[in-house]
Design an enzyme around this catalytic site. Structure first.
Site, short mmCIF file in Angstrom:
data_model
loop_
_atom_site.label_atom_id
_atom_site.label_comp_id
_atom_site.label_asym_id
_atom_site.label_seq_id
_atom_site.Cartn_x
_atom_site.Cartn_y
_atom_site.Cartn_z
N GLY A 41 100.33 54.17 -34.36
CA GLY A 41 100.30 54.51 -35.78
C GLY A 41 101.18 53.58 -36.60
O GLY A 41 100.78 53.10 -37.66
N ASP A 73 110.33 62.54 -34.03
CA ASP A 73 109.67 62.28 -32.73
C ASP A 73 110.32 63.05 -31.58
O ASP A 73 109.86 62.97 -30.45
CB ASP A 73 109.68 60.78 -32.43
CG ASP A 73 108.79 60.01 -33.40
OD1 ASP A 73 107.83 60.60 -33.93
OD2 ASP A 73 109.07 58.82 -33.65
C1 S3P Z 1 108.01 55.53 -37.66
C2 S3P Z 1 107.98 56.58 -38.52
C3 S3P Z 1 107.67 57.95 -38.13
C4 S3P Z 1 107.71 58.15 -36.63
C5 S3P Z 1 107.06 57.02 -35.90
C6 S3P Z 1 107.77 55.72 -36.22
C7 S3P Z 1 108.33 54.18 -38.17
O1 S3P Z 1 106.38 58.28 -38.60
O2 S3P Z 1 107.08 59.36 -36.26
O3 S3P Z 1 107.11 57.21 -34.50
O4 S3P Z 1 108.65 53.29 -37.37
O5 S3P Z 1 108.25 53.97 -39.39
P1 S3P Z 1 106.15 58.81 -40.11
O6 S3P Z 1 106.55 57.75 -41.03
O7 S3P Z 1 104.69 59.11 -40.22
O8 S3P Z 1 106.99 60.05 -40.21
#
Ligand code: S3P
Length: 446
Positions: free
Chosen positions: A101, A328
């Site tokens: 993601g 997380d």
């Molecule tokens: C992350 C932000 C978080 C986290 C992901 C890493 C990042 O997600 O859950 O594992 O590196 O910016 P969200 O921004 O959707 O909360």
């Protein structure tokens, strides 16, 4: 679409005291960003301690496809040669981010600030995750969504803005991914791009922007929020990046030691960024014996060696406003809570539903098959422990989610009966050495 691998089930069984000193791999958030900054800076960026997990390697491939030279020099040592903001090339093929993601969403921002077209795709898990939260602000900046699966999901094709518009945007949920995508697109916009968040999320992008020479101002917004103002079209100069050990990966051996009788371990050089230490604060409130042995500065972040000993834990109430700093870590906190005396209430977990899996549902199901009393009430999770080992004996569905797999393997190390997980392959996305590292500490997983 990637990751059509055969599932590898494994199970963890009650283990003797965990002992020894270990270092977990580099922080995933900073590793993705290190490669992106290397792509956007003019010249050679050296990175030490990069997490060589599958998620980050996908970002390395995407940086190459967008025009950077990315070389692996030695374990953890990487060199990225970029040509600067405004110079990206249109990628020839699909940018496949696998399970990641963060990689996909941050790169949408990068592409969004350049007049190029790119198609983003990922595995079955990533294809389920919402991308509208990134596309909405990018559209305001002039990005065109040319094609997209139903519900703003991958695969999707965007054409970045020729002259990106600097915007002011209040994020609808606290998310460093949304914030960072806007800031990356704003790098190539004339004028000031402003992001307002009502709950501060991890600040690695802002810190690296300043480190690479951009003009960025961060101020408080309300009780828990921040306002970030970035001046567009800077020339980013390359800087060496040292990636500290990932607190989200350290969470697994830490909780394993807390719940396994007789354990006494050291986890070295863990990043202690205040926006990432929510789990440590919570565990300490629960009575965890976690001692900082040495606090020091490394590569712009505070790090510490942590000594962790088996502890009698008690249930606590975890306030919703702490969620961004431990987003997380809830699956593994739920495991710790299963061994604690009394009720642990985790409030405001709505964002858990849109992670690599619906983590709220996956954690609840994992607790259920292992005989742990719990309840999901709206967006809150309540776990009731009796201060003894969890029953275990269950087989947990991991739903292509590395953190669900690692959390329940940790549970099995201290449960009455073994705990199985249906697939460990996705652990390689964030913590490729998890299994050998846990074995070195004395954990029995096979
Ligand atoms: C992350 C932000 C978080 C986290 C992901 C890493 C990042 O997600 O859950 O594992 O590196 O910016 P969200 O921004 O959707 O909360």
């Amino acid at each position: 679409m990637s990751h059509a691998t055969t599932p590898r089930p494994m199970r963890a069984t009650a283990s003797g005291p965990l002992k020894g000193a270990v270092e977990v791999p580099g922080d995933k958030s900073i590793s993705h960003r290190a490669l992106i900054f290397g792509l956007l800076a003019v010249g050679e960026t050296r990175v030490s301690g990069l997490l060589e997990g599958e998620d980050v390697l996908r970002t390395a491939d995407a940086a190459r496809a967008l025009g950077a030279t990315v070389e692996h020099l030695a374990p953890g040592e990487w060199r990225v040669r970029g040509m600067g903001v405004g110079t990206l090339l249109e990628p020839r093929g699909v940018l496949d981010f696998g399970n990641a993601g963060t990689g996909s969403r941050l790169m949408m921002g990068v592409v969004g600030g350049h007049p190029i077209r790119a198609t983003f795709d990922g595995d079955a898990s990533l294809r389920k995750r919402p991308m509208g939260r990134i596309l909405d602000p990018l559209k305001k900046m002039g990005v065109e969504v040319m094609d997209c699966a139903e519900g703003n999901r991958l695969p999707l094709t965007i054409r970045g803005a020729r002259d990106a518009l600097p915007i002011t945007y209040e994020t609808p949920v606290p998310s460093a991914q949304i914030k960072s995508a806007i800031l990356f697109a704003g790098l190539n916009a004339p004028g000031e791009t402003t992001v307002i968040e009502n709950e501060a999320s991890r600040d690695h992008t802002e810190k690296l922007l300043a480190f690479f020479g951009a003009e960025v101002e961060v101020s408080k917004h309300g009780a828990h929020g921040r306002k970030i103002v970035l001046k567009g079209q800077p020339s980013l100069g390359p800087r060496p990046i040292i990636v500290p050990a990932d607190p989200s990966s350290a969470a697994f051996p830490i909780v394993a030691a807390l719940i396994t009788p007789g354990s006494d371990i050291i986890v070295k050089s863990v990043m202690m960024n205040p926006l990432r230490v929510g789990l440590l604060i919570t565990l300490q409130e629960m009575g965890a014996d976690i001692v900082e042995l040495e606090r020091r500065e490394e590569g712009g972040e505070t790090v510490a060696d942590l000594r962790v000993r088996h502890s009698a834990l008690k249930g606590v109430d975890v306030p919703a406003e702490r969620a961004p700093s431990m987003i997380d870590e809830y699956p593994v906190l739920a495991v710790a809570a299963a061994f604690a005396m009394g009720e642990t209430r985790m409030n405001g977990l709505q964002e858990l539903r849109v992670k690599e899996s619906d983590r709220l549902a996956a954690v609840a199901a994992g607790l259920a098959v292992n005989g742990v009393e719990h309840q999901v009430m709206g967006d809150d999770l309540i776990v009731s422990g009796n201060g003894r080992a969890a029953k275990g004996g269950g087989n947990v569905e991991t739903h292509m989610d590395h953190r669900i797999a690692m959390s329940f393997l940790v549970m099995g190390l201290a449960s009455e009966r073994p705990v199985g997980v249906d697939d460990v392959t996705f652990i390689a996305t964030s913590f490729p050495d998890f299994l050998p590292l846990m074995a070195r500490l004395g954990g029995k997983i096979s």
